[in-house]
Design a protein around this motif. Structure first.
Motif, PDB file in Angstrom:
ATOM      1  N   ASP A  78       0.952   8.111 -10.464  1.00 42.80           N
ATOM      2  CA  ASP A  78       0.694   6.923 -11.263  1.00 42.80           C
ATOM      3  C   ASP A  78       1.495   6.984 -12.558  1.00 42.80           C
ATOM      4  O   ASP A  78       1.472   7.987 -13.272  1.00 42.80           O
ATOM      5  CB  ASP A  78      -0.811   6.830 -11.583  1.00 42.80           C
ATOM      6  N   ARG A 103      -1.644  10.149  -6.514  1.00 42.59           N
ATOM      7  CA  ARG A 103      -2.608   9.378  -5.732  1.00 42.59           C
ATOM      8  C   ARG A 103      -2.082   9.185  -4.301  1.00 42.59           C
ATOM      9  O   ARG A 103      -0.884   9.036  -4.079  1.00 42.59           O
ATOM     10  CB  ARG A 103      -2.871   8.016  -6.384  1.00 42.59           C
ATOM     11  N   TYR A 104      -3.006   9.181  -3.374  1.00 41.63           N
ATOM     12  CA  TYR A 104      -2.714   8.965  -1.944  1.00 41.63           C
ATOM     13  C   TYR A 104      -1.642   9.926  -1.417  1.00 41.63           C
ATOM     14  O   TYR A 104      -0.865   9.571  -0.537  1.00 41.63           O
ATOM     15  CB  TYR A 104      -2.261   7.514  -1.691  1.00 41.63           C
ATOM     16  N   ASP A 105      -1.590  11.147  -1.961  1.00 40.95           N
ATOM     17  CA  ASP A 105      -0.587  12.107  -1.487  1.00 40.95           C
ATOM     18  C   ASP A 105      -1.156  13.061  -0.444  1.00 40.95           C
ATOM     19  O   ASP A 105      -0.404  13.834   0.164  1.00 40.95           O
ATOM     20  CB  ASP A 105       0.000  12.900  -2.655  1.00 40.95           C
ATOM     21  N   PHE A 106      -2.470  13.022  -0.222  1.00 46.46           N
ATOM     22  CA  PHE A 106      -3.161  13.838   0.782  1.00 46.46           C
ATOM     23  C   PHE A 106      -2.821  15.319   0.650  1.00 46.46           C
ATOM     24  O   PHE A 106      -2.752  16.057   1.639  1.00 46.46           O
ATOM     25  CB  PHE A 106      -2.821  13.350   2.203  1.00 46.46           C
ATOM     26  N   LEU A 146       0.830  -1.212   0.000  1.00 46.87           N
ATOM     27  CA  LEU A 146       0.000   0.000   0.000  1.00 46.87           C
ATOM     28  C   LEU A 146       0.862   1.259   0.000  1.00 46.87           C
ATOM     29  O   LEU A 146       0.575   2.222  -0.730  1.00 46.87           O
ATOM     30  CB  LEU A 146      -0.932   0.005   1.222  1.00 46.87           C
ATOM     31  N   LEU A 147       1.928   1.254   0.812  1.00 44.18           N
ATOM     32  CA  LEU A 147       2.821   2.419   0.848  1.00 44.18           C
ATOM     33  C   LEU A 147       3.519   2.618  -0.499  1.00 44.18           C
ATOM     34  O   LEU A 147       3.807   3.750  -0.892  1.00 44.18           O
ATOM     35  CB  LEU A 147       3.876   2.235   1.948  1.00 44.18           C
ATOM     36  N   LEU A 202       4.932  14.093  -1.278  1.00 45.90           N
ATOM     37  CA  LEU A 202       4.532  12.688  -1.439  1.00 45.90           C
ATOM     38  C   LEU A 202       4.221  12.326  -2.889  1.00 45.90           C
ATOM     39  O   LEU A 202       3.949  11.171  -3.193  1.00 45.90           O
ATOM     40  CB  LEU A 202       3.312  12.373  -0.566  1.00 45.90           C
ATOM     41  N   GLN A 203       4.251  13.322  -3.792  1.00 40.66           N
ATOM     42  CA  GLN A 203       3.931  13.036  -5.195  1.00 40.66           C
ATOM     43  C   GLN A 203       5.005  12.167  -5.863  1.00 40.66           C
ATOM     44  O   GLN A 203       4.753  11.538  -6.878  1.00 40.66           O
ATOM     45  CB  GLN A 203       3.743  14.347  -5.963  1.00 40.66           C
ATOM     46  N   MET A 257       2.203   2.321  -3.293  1.00 43.01           N
ATOM     47  CA  MET A 257       1.270   2.925  -4.256  1.00 43.01           C
ATOM     48  C   MET A 257       1.187   4.444  -4.120  1.00 43.01           C
ATOM     49  O   MET A 257       0.590   5.116  -4.952  1.00 43.01           O
ATOM     50  CB  MET A 257      -0.124   2.318  -4.072  1.00 43.01           C
ATOM     51  N   VAL A 258       1.775   4.981  -3.037  1.00 44.00           N
ATOM     52  CA  VAL A 258       1.756   6.435  -2.842  1.00 44.00           C
ATOM     53  C   VAL A 258       2.643   7.099  -3.891  1.00 44.00           C
ATOM     54  O   VAL A 258       3.749   6.636  -4.160  1.00 44.00           O
ATOM     55  CB  VAL A 258       2.256   6.795  -1.423  1.00 44.00           C
TER      56      VAL A 258
END
Length: 501
Positions: free
Chosen positions: A185, A192-195, A178-179, A200-201, A181-182
Motif C-alpha cells: 500500500d 496486502r493480498y501477498d499471501f 482487484l489484481l 508479490l509485495q 491492489m496486490v
C-alpha cells in the motif's frame, strides 16, 4: 505557427540516424508479428519492454509505436492471402480481402490494404498533432478528483465497447482492478493480498500478465486449431488495382479513416472496433450490399483504413491524459515509467522532444511501411509456409526469455504460465483479456487519485460531484451505462460484432 514550430522540433528529433533505425526496426518487427498468427503486438511489446531499459526514451517509444501500427499493416497480408488474420483487427479484412484473392486479385487487394493504411495513418497523425495540444491544456485543469472520474469513464467505455458479453467484460475489469491492489500500500507501506509470498509485495507485473493472457494462451488456442486455409500464396498477380476497384475503394478509405480517428480516441475502441464499425457503415451505405463478402474493394479499403487510423488515434488519450485506451497503450505507459516519465499532460511541456518526435515518427513509419510491405510480399509468403508446429516453440522461448528479463526473476515465468492457463480457459469462455489488463493498469492509479482527492477534501465524498469537470465525466459515464442498457442499442452493439464469426 506554434504547431509548425513543434512539428519542426519533431522532425529534428525523428530524423536522427538512431531514431530512424529504431523506427525501421519497429515497423519491420510489427509487420512480421502481424503476418505471423499467434503472436500479436501485446506479447511482442511486453517481451521487448526490457530492451527499453538500455535505449533512450524517444528511441524506445518510437520502436514500440512502430511495432503497434506495423502489426496493423502485417495482419492484412496473411488475412488476404490465407484467410488467417495475423492480428485481431484484421478479422474483417478476411471477409472481402480473401475473396478478392480467390477471384485472382490478391495483388490488388494487398495494394488497396497498404495504400488505404498509409493514407489513414498520415491523416491520424495529423489529427494527433492538431488535437493533442488543446487536450493537454484542458488536462492541466485536472485534479485528483477529475483524474479518478476520467478513469471511471475510461473503464466504462472499455466495457461498453468490448466485443462479446457485457457482464463478462465487467467481470474482467473488476478482476483487473482487484489484481492491481496486490502489493504494498502506497500510503501505509503495509503489504496486502501477498499471501506471504515476498515476490508479490511489489505487485503483479502487468507485462507478465499480458504475456500470459495474450501470448501463451494464444499459442495454446492456435495449437488445437486444424489448418483449413486455402493457400493462395503462389498466385499474387498484379499489385495495381484497376480503375473500377480504385473508384470503389477510395471513398471507403476516406470514411474508414474518419471512423478510425473518432473511435480510436475512445478507451476500449481502437483498431478492432473501428474496423468492425467501418465494415458495417460501408455495407449500410452501399447500393449493392450483396457484393460484400464476395470480394468488394470497399469492404476491404474501409476496415483497413479504420484499423490503422484507430491504432494511431489511440495515442491521443495516452499522450495527453496518461490514460491507456487499450492493452498496447497500457504497455507503453509501462515503458514510459521505466524511464521515470510520468504519463499525462506534463509530457508535452517536460519532454517536448519525446512528444513531438514520437508524433513525427508515425509519418515516417507509415511511409516506411508502404515502401517495405509491397516489395516484401514474397518474403512474407515464404514465412506463411512455415508450419505453426515449428514456429510456436521459437515464439514460446522468446516470450519466456522476455518475461525473465523483466526482473530477472523465475517467479515472473510462473506468473506468466499461470495466466497463460487461465487465459486459455477465458478464451474458451469467450472472455476478453483486454479489459482485465486495462483494469490492472488503471486500478492503482484510480486508487491513488481517489484517496488523494478524499485527503484534499477532508474525507468529503461529494468532492467528486461538486467539481464541475469531475461531475461532467461521471455523468458521461452514467449516460454510457444507460445507453448500453437500452434494448435497441444493445441489439445494434451485438450486430456490430456479428461478422467476427
Amino acid at each position: 505557427m506554434e504547431l509548425l514550430e513543434n512539428l519542426i522540433l519533431g522532425f529534428s528529433v525523428a530524423f536522427t540516424l538512431q531514431n530512424l533505425a529504431y523506427c525501421l526496426l519497429g515497423c519491420l518487427l510489427g509487420t512480421l508479428i502481424g503476418v505471423l498468427p499467434g503472436i500479436g503486438p501485446v506479447p511482442t511489446i511486453a517481451m521487448l519492454l526490457p530492451i527499453t531499459y538500455v535505449l533512450p526514451p524517444v528511441a524506445g517509444l518510437i520502436m514500440l509505436a512502430g511495432i503497434y501500427y506495423g502489426a496493423a499493416y502485417g495482419g492484412s497480408t496473411t488475412a488476404i492471402l490465407v484467410a488467417l488474420p495475423g492480428e485481431t483487427a484484421a478479422v474483417v479484412t478476411v471477409l472481402d480481402g480473401h475473396q478478392m484473392a480467390r477471384n485472382g486479385r490478391a495483388g490488388a487487394a494487398l495494394a488497396i490494404a497498404a495504400l488505404g493504411s498509409f493514407f489513414a495513418g498520415c491523416v491520424a497523425t495529423l489529427v494527433i498533432a492538431g488535437f493533442a495540444p488543446p487536450l493537454a491544456e484542458v488536462a492541466f485543469k485536472f485534479g485528483p478528483a477529475e483524474y479518478f472520474s476520467l478513469m471511471v469513464l475510461g473503464l466504462i467505455g472499455a466495457v461498453v465497447l468490448a466485443s462479446g458479453s457485457l457482464p463478462k467484460a465487467v467481470c474482467m475489469i473488476l478482476l483487473g482492478l482487484l489484481l492491481g491492489m496486490v502489493g504494498t500500500d502506497v500510503n501505509s507501506g503495509v503489504a496486502r493480498y501477498d499471501f506471504g509470498i515476498p515476490e508479490l509485495q511489489d505487485g503483479i507485473d502487468f507485462a507478465a500478465v499480458a504475456m500470459g493472457v495474450f501470448g501463451f494462451a494464444e499459442i495454446m488456442s492456435n495449437l488445437e486449431l486444424k489448418d483449413k486455409r486455402v493457400d493462395l500464396t503462389g498466385k499474387i498477380g498484379s499489385l495495381y488495382p484497376n480503375k473500377q476497384e480504385f473508384k470503389e475503394a477510395w471513398p471507403a478509405c476516406v470514411r474508414g479513416t474518419a471512423v478510425g480517428c473518432a473511435l480510436g480516441i475512445l478507451p476500449g475502441g481502437g483498431a478492432v472496433l473501428s474496423s468492425f464499425a467501418s465494415y458495417t457503415l460501408e455495407k449500410k451505405l452501399s447500393k449493392s450490399p450483396e457484393r460484400f463478402g464476395r470480394g468488394h474493394p470497399a469492404g476491404l479499403a474501409g476496415p483497413e483504413s479504420a484499423n490503422n487510423a484507430g491504432s494511431q488515434a489511440s495515442f491521443i488519450p495516452l499522450l495527453t491524459l496518461g490514460i491507456p485506451g487499450n492493452a498496447v497503450t497500457a504497455l507503453m505507459i509501462g515503458a514510459m515509467m521505466i524511464h521515470n516519465i510520468q504519463p499525462g499532460p506534463q509530457v508535452m511541456s517536460s519532454h517536448p522532444d519525446l512528444f513531438w518526435g514520437l508524433i513525427v515518427s508515425m509519418w515516417i513509419g507509415n511511409l516506411m511501411l508502404v515502401v517495405l510491405n509491397l516489395p516484401l510480399v514474397g518474403l512474407w509468403v515464404k514465412l506463411l509456409n512455415v508450419p505453426y508446429r515449428i514456429l510456436f516453440p521459437a515464439i514460446l522461448v522468446f516470450c519466456t526469455i522476455g518475461v525473465y528479463t523483466l526482473n530477472y526473476n523465475v517467479f515472473d515465468i510462473w506468473v506468466t504460465a499461470a495466466f497463460g492457463l487461465v487465459g486459455y480457459v477465458w478464451t474458451k469462455l469467450s472472455c476478453e483479456g483486454a479489459p482485465l489488463l486495462l483494469g490492472l493498469v488503471l486500478g492503482p492509479m484510480m486508487e491513488e487519485n481517489f484517496r488523494r482527492a478524499l485527503l484534499l477534501a477532508r474525507g468529503d465524498f461529494t468532492t467528486f460531484l461538486t467539481r464541475p469537470l469531475s461531475l461532467s465525466l461521471l455523468l458521461a459515464a452514467a449516460v454510457l451505462v444507460v445507453l448500453v442498457a437500452l434494448p435497441s442499442i444493445r441489439k445494434k452493439r451485438e450486430e456490430a460484432f456479428v461478422d467476427e464469426d
